[in-house]
Design a protein around this motif. Structure first.
Motif, PDB file in Angstrom:
ATOM      1  N   SER A  30       0.831  -1.205   0.000  1.00 42.00           N
ATOM      2  CA  SER A  30       0.000   0.000   0.000  1.00 42.00           C
ATOM      3  C   SER A  30       0.863   1.252   0.000  1.00 42.00           C
ATOM      4  N   VAL A  31       1.924   1.265   0.837  1.00 38.26           N
ATOM      5  CA  VAL A  31       2.798   2.434   0.899  1.00 38.26           C
ATOM      6  C   VAL A  31       3.482   2.668  -0.450  1.00 38.26           C
ATOM      7  N   TYR A  32       3.985   1.603  -1.035  1.00 38.13           N
ATOM      8  CA  TYR A  32       4.663   1.731  -2.324  1.00 38.13           C
ATOM      9  C   TYR A  32       3.679   2.194  -3.406  1.00 38.13           C
ATOM     10  N   THR A  33       2.452   1.650  -3.360  1.00 40.73           N
ATOM     11  CA  THR A  33       1.457   2.011  -4.362  1.00 40.73           C
ATOM     12  C   THR A  33       1.064   3.471  -4.252  1.00 40.73           C
ATOM     13  N   TYR A  34       0.886   3.911  -3.012  1.00 45.22           N
ATOM     14  CA  TYR A  34       0.473   5.302  -2.827  1.00 45.22           C
ATOM     15  C   TYR A  34       1.501   6.276  -3.390  1.00 45.22           C
ATOM     16  N   SER A  35       2.760   5.885  -3.292  1.00 48.12           N
ATOM     17  CA  SER A  35       3.819   6.791  -3.735  1.00 48.12           C
ATOM     18  C   SER A  35       4.089   6.716  -5.236  1.00 48.12           C
ATOM     19  N   SER A  36       3.674   5.639  -5.882  1.00 46.81           N
ATOM     20  CA  SER A  36       4.022   5.486  -7.299  1.00 46.81           C
ATOM     21  C   SER A  36       2.816   5.249  -8.198  1.00 46.81           C
ATOM     22  N   LEU A  37       1.888   4.394  -7.749  1.00 49.73           N
ATOM     23  CA  LEU A  37       0.812   4.012  -8.657  1.00 49.73           C
ATOM     24  C   LEU A  37      -0.157   5.157  -8.911  1.00 49.73           C
ATOM     25  N   HIS A  38      -0.296   6.065  -7.935  1.00 48.93           N
ATOM     26  CA  HIS A  38      -1.198   7.189  -8.147  1.00 48.93           C
ATOM     27  C   HIS A  38      -0.761   8.016  -9.353  1.00 48.93           C
ATOM     28  N   SER A  39       0.537   8.296  -9.433  1.00 47.37           N
ATOM     29  CA  SER A  39       1.031   9.072 -10.578  1.00 47.37           C
ATOM     30  C   SER A  39       0.928   8.272 -11.870  1.00 47.37           C
ATOM     31  N   ILE A  40       1.102   6.935 -11.765  1.00 46.91           N
ATOM     32  CA  ILE A  40       0.988   6.105 -12.966  1.00 46.91           C
ATOM     33  C   ILE A  40      -0.442   6.125 -13.490  1.00 46.91           C
ATOM     34  N   LEU A  41      -1.420   5.937 -12.588  1.00 54.17           N
ATOM     35  CA  LEU A  41      -2.808   5.947 -13.019  1.00 54.17           C
ATOM     36  C   LEU A  41      -3.220   7.325 -13.535  1.00 54.17           C
ATOM     37  N   THR A  42      -2.752   8.377 -12.843  1.00 55.35           N
ATOM     38  CA  THR A  42      -3.074   9.735 -13.308  1.00 55.35           C
ATOM     39  C   THR A  42      -2.524   9.975 -14.707  1.00 55.35           C
ATOM     40  N   GLY A  43      -1.266   9.574 -14.927  1.00 57.85           N
ATOM     41  CA  GLY A  43      -0.682   9.725 -16.259  1.00 57.85           C
ATOM     42  C   GLY A  43      -1.422   8.923 -17.306  1.00 57.85           C
ATOM     43  N   LYS A  44      -1.876   7.720 -16.922  1.00 60.12           N
ATOM     44  CA  LYS A  44      -2.620   6.884 -17.868  1.00 60.12           C
ATOM     45  C   LYS A  44      -3.944   7.543 -18.244  1.00 60.12           C
ATOM     46  N   GLU A 275     -15.084  12.347 -11.415  1.00 61.10           N
ATOM     47  CA  GLU A 275     -15.050  11.475 -12.583  1.00 61.10           C
ATOM     48  C   GLU A 275     -13.614  11.120 -12.961  1.00 61.10           C
ATOM     49  N   PHE A 276     -12.726  12.128 -12.860  1.00 62.58           N
ATOM     50  CA  PHE A 276     -11.325  11.896 -13.204  1.00 62.58           C
ATOM     51  C   PHE A 276     -10.683  10.873 -12.262  1.00 62.58           C
ATOM     52  N   ASN A 277     -11.011  10.975 -10.957  1.00 61.61           N
ATOM     53  CA  ASN A 277     -10.391  10.095  -9.951  1.00 61.61           C
ATOM     54  C   ASN A 277     -11.185   8.821  -9.703  1.00 61.61           C
ATOM     55  N   ARG A 278     -12.208   8.565 -10.512  1.00 62.02           N
ATOM     56  CA  ARG A 278     -13.056   7.392 -10.266  1.00 62.02           C
ATOM     57  C   ARG A 278     -12.253   6.093 -10.322  1.00 62.02           C
ATOM     58  N   GLU A 279     -11.455   5.916 -11.344  1.00 67.38           N
ATOM     59  CA  GLU A 279     -10.664   4.686 -11.460  1.00 67.38           C
ATOM     60  C   GLU A 279      -9.650   4.573 -10.328  1.00 67.38           C
ATOM     61  N   ILE A 280      -9.034   5.723  -9.969  1.00 63.58           N
ATOM     62  CA  ILE A 280      -8.061   5.701  -8.873  1.00 63.58           C
ATOM     63  C   ILE A 280      -8.756   5.358  -7.555  1.00 63.58           C
ATOM     64  N   ASN A 281      -9.938   5.967  -7.322  1.00 63.12           N
ATOM     65  CA  ASN A 281     -10.675   5.684  -6.088  1.00 63.12           C
ATOM     66  C   ASN A 281     -11.133   4.231  -6.032  1.00 63.12           C
ATOM     67  N   ASP A 282     -11.561   3.695  -7.178  1.00 59.29           N
ATOM     68  CA  ASP A 282     -11.952   2.280  -7.207  1.00 59.29           C
ATOM     69  C   ASP A 282     -10.770   1.398  -6.844  1.00 59.29           C
ATOM     70  N   TRP A 283      -9.604   1.752  -7.350  1.00 60.73           N
ATOM     71  CA  TRP A 283      -8.432   0.929  -7.051  1.00 60.73           C
ATOM     72  C   TRP A 283      -8.094   0.994  -5.561  1.00 60.73           C
ATOM     73  N   PHE A 284      -8.176   2.177  -4.962  1.00 59.61           N
ATOM     74  CA  PHE A 284      -7.872   2.288  -3.540  1.00 59.61           C
ATOM     75  C   PHE A 284      -8.917   1.581  -2.683  1.00 59.61           C
ATOM     76  N   LEU A 289     -10.025  -3.127   0.700  1.00 61.27           N
ATOM     77  CA  LEU A 289     -10.691  -4.404   0.907  1.00 61.27           C
ATOM     78  C   LEU A 289      -9.665  -5.531   1.039  1.00 61.27           C
ATOM     79  N   LEU A 290      -8.620  -5.483   0.211  1.00 59.75           N
ATOM     80  CA  LEU A 290      -7.561  -6.483   0.308  1.00 59.75           C
ATOM     81  C   LEU A 290      -6.871  -6.423   1.667  1.00 59.75           C
TER      82      LEU A 290
END
Length: 585
Positions: A30-44, A275-284, A289-290
């Motif tokens: 979770s810590v690693y994802t918060y620091s990297s995946l957010h920017s990856i999803l935003t860029g995508k 709407e922009f953060n919907r996919e990011i929020n779904d992932w979080f 849940l995990l």
């Protein structure tokens, strides 16, 4: 009772270690994802929006190019311009009608070859009837004065987006206006609109996979809302230069994306933050849940491991020691739920072991009984053979050939069944002895029974236990008698769907048996009452105790009024394998 989680207990140690083992990976993830995946999803997401915006802008550029090309055909083409001049100069109604028909044919032809072009109008504002020629009916009060300006491009003036001036539609379109080359002092324009709902098809939220709003900017930088409904942002307050300088930061709760066309106009899409953060929020949410599942799994796993390990260390060892001294002694429960569950399982194991020991003893006694019965059947065989040989000699001396034959067959059957030959024979040897037995029975029943033997070629050399077929035929003789003449058929073949299985089948056409009779046929007392002796009991026990380990290989099928079928399905094995099986190896 001491506290289960006090310092130094095994339970506390196991729970702590398991919690760390199960929770550390998702926490680190979770810590690693918060620091990297957010920017990856935003860029995508940004890349996807930019690509869709570019696709829409390209569609608009192509639309404007099509309008420009077609307007040049209508305004600058020498033939059409000449026709318009002739029409304006003509004074005769007939001449005007002929020229008008020629121009309208040209309009229809160009429109047919340019499907992106809709309403087409030759327009002369200062004429008594401003609309000179048109391919579609126009709205009442057709005018170009109040159209929103868009851009000037390649000599044409583009307007829009605005409502179409086609009478039978309310679609949003882009229009172009170009001066027609004529000799008149009063200007004539060619007015073109994009075809029907082409503009709506180009600006389509479905390309983005989310709800977006479109704004177009004219060459002066003024914005116009390009979608239906109420605009989320006031177009009058939007300036493209300010938006471009925002660096992608949210603007009044919206992310704005722009495209600047070389034709002089600009296109912008607005996406709400939710709407922009919907996919990011779904992932979080899935990540949360995990994490919750991992925490719950850690608790459950820690509890299970404690019950299995800590509870068994003390009690199982003591019960194992007690079992070596007293196998029948029941388990002593401690009235502690965790311990009693494990001890109950141990008691079930002891019961199973004791049952297996009892079953083994029963099988040994049954095996001994079978050996005893077999031994009793061979008591003093020499005396019996000598006596039969004497009867045979007396019959020959007296010329009694039939009695001589009967005694000869009886001696051969007894020698095979009671002799000391090998317990493992071939199918051919078993069938030879069976034929002697059938011939002997034929003297007794004469024309009451008929016999047939069908043997699949190649099966005569297969090894099998001795004295397996005769008890089946005995049963068929007993049940196969009928008033119309009994028929008994013996079949030896490989099982069609299992070539490694040999089938021995004996069928009669007797009266058959009901379910109750079948159920008691193999019981010891029932078989004796029906005159069956030990025949079928012997076959079942032979299959179960010695050679194949299962009495289910013997099957009985009978239908009242249709006869009975006895079948034995045995795996094909070598003589050595059968000897090893009978010896328990």
């Amino acid at each position: 009772m001491p506290h289960p989680f006090k310092s130094g207990t095994l339970r506390r140690t196991l729970v702590i270690y398991l919690l760390i083992a199960c929770l550390f990976p998702p926490i680190l993830f979770s810590v690693y994802t918060y620091s990297s995946l957010h920017s990856i999803l935003t860029g995508k997401i940004r890349s996807g929006i930019d690509a869709s915006l570019k696709q829409e802008a390209t569609g608009m550029e192509n639309m404007l190019n099509d309008l420009d090309f077609v307007s040049k055909q209508f305004a600058l083409d020498g033939r059409l311009a000449e026709l318009v001049n002739r029409y304006l100069k003509a004074s005769q109604t007939y001449d005007k009608a002929e020229i008008k028909q020629d121009i309208e044919d040209s309009l229809n032809l160009v429109n047919f070859t340019s499907p992106n072009v809709g309403l087409t109008v030759y327009y002369m504002p200062k004429a008594a009837e401003p609309v000179l020629f048109n391919n579609l009916p126009v709205t009442e009060g057709f005018s170009i004065d109040n159209l929103p300006p868009f851009v000037q491009y390649k000599g044409a003036v583009f307007h829009g987006p605005h409502r179409t001036q086609y009478k039978n539609s309310d679609n949003t379109v882009i229009s172009s206006l170009r001066v027609v080359r004529t000799e008149q002092q009063t200007p004539v324009y060619i007015y073109l609109e994009s075809n029907y709902n082409l503009f709506r098809k180009i600006l389509n939220s479905a390309l983005y996979g989310m709800k977006v709003s479109h704004y177009v900017f004219d060459e002066e930088g003024d914005a116009l809302f390009a979608d239906d409904g109420e605009p989320p942002l006031d177009p009058k307050q939007l300036r493209y230069e300010e938006i471009a300088a925002s660096g992608g930061c949210p603007y009044r709760g919206y992310y704005l994306f722009g495209y600047e066309s070389p034709q002089g106009w600009k296109l912008m899409t607005a996406v709400s933050k939710n709407e922009f953060n919907r996919e990011i929020n779904d992932w979080f949410r899935r990540l949360a849940l995990l994490f919750a599942f991992a925490f719950g799994f850690a608790i459950v796993l820690a509890t299970l491991v404690w019950r299995k390990v800590y509870g068994s260390i003390r009690k199982v060892n003591r019960e194992i020691v007690r079992m070596t001294r007293d196998r029948e002694a029941p388990v002593q429960y401690m009235q502690v739920e965790e311990f009693d569950q494990l001890l109950g399982s141990f008691q079930d194991m002891k019961t199973t072991v004791n049952g297996l020991i009892t079953e083994i003893g029963h099988n040994e006694r049954a095996k001994y009984q079978l050996e005893t019965e077999k031994l009793l059947s061979q008591i003093n065989p020499h005396f019996l053979h000598n006596t039969l040989n004497t009867v045979q000699w007396v019959a020959r001396a007296g010329g009694q050939e039939e009695i001589d034959r009967i005694v000869t067959l009886l001696v051969q059957v007894l020698q095979y069944n009671m002799g000391k030959n090998s317990l493992i024979v071939t199918v051919g040897q078993e069938l030879e002895a069976l034929r002697h037995y059938i011939e002997l029975q034929s003297y007794r029943y004469e024309d009451e029974l008929s016999f047939s033997i069908d043997v699949e070629p190649g099966t005569e050399s297969i090894a099998m236990p001795r004295f397996l077929l005769q008890p089946l035929v005995e049963n068929a003789i007993y049940h196969g008698q009928s008033e119309e003449g009994g028929e008994i058929r013996v079949v030896v073949e490989r099982q069609p769907d299992a070539p490694g299985v040999l089938t021995l089948r004996v069928t009669d056409n007797g009266p058959g048996m009901n379910e109750e009779t079948l159920a008691g046929l193999l019981e010891d007392e029932g078989a004796s009452r029906r005159g069956m002796g030990i025949g079928l009991k012997y076959v079942k026990r032979l299959l179960e105790s010695y050679y194949y380990g299962s009495g289910d290989l013997l099957r009985i099928r009978s239908v009242p009024g249709a006869g009975t079928t006895l079948s034995v399905h045995i795996p094909i094995r070598s003589e050595v394998e059968l000897y090893d099986q009978s010896a328990g190896r």
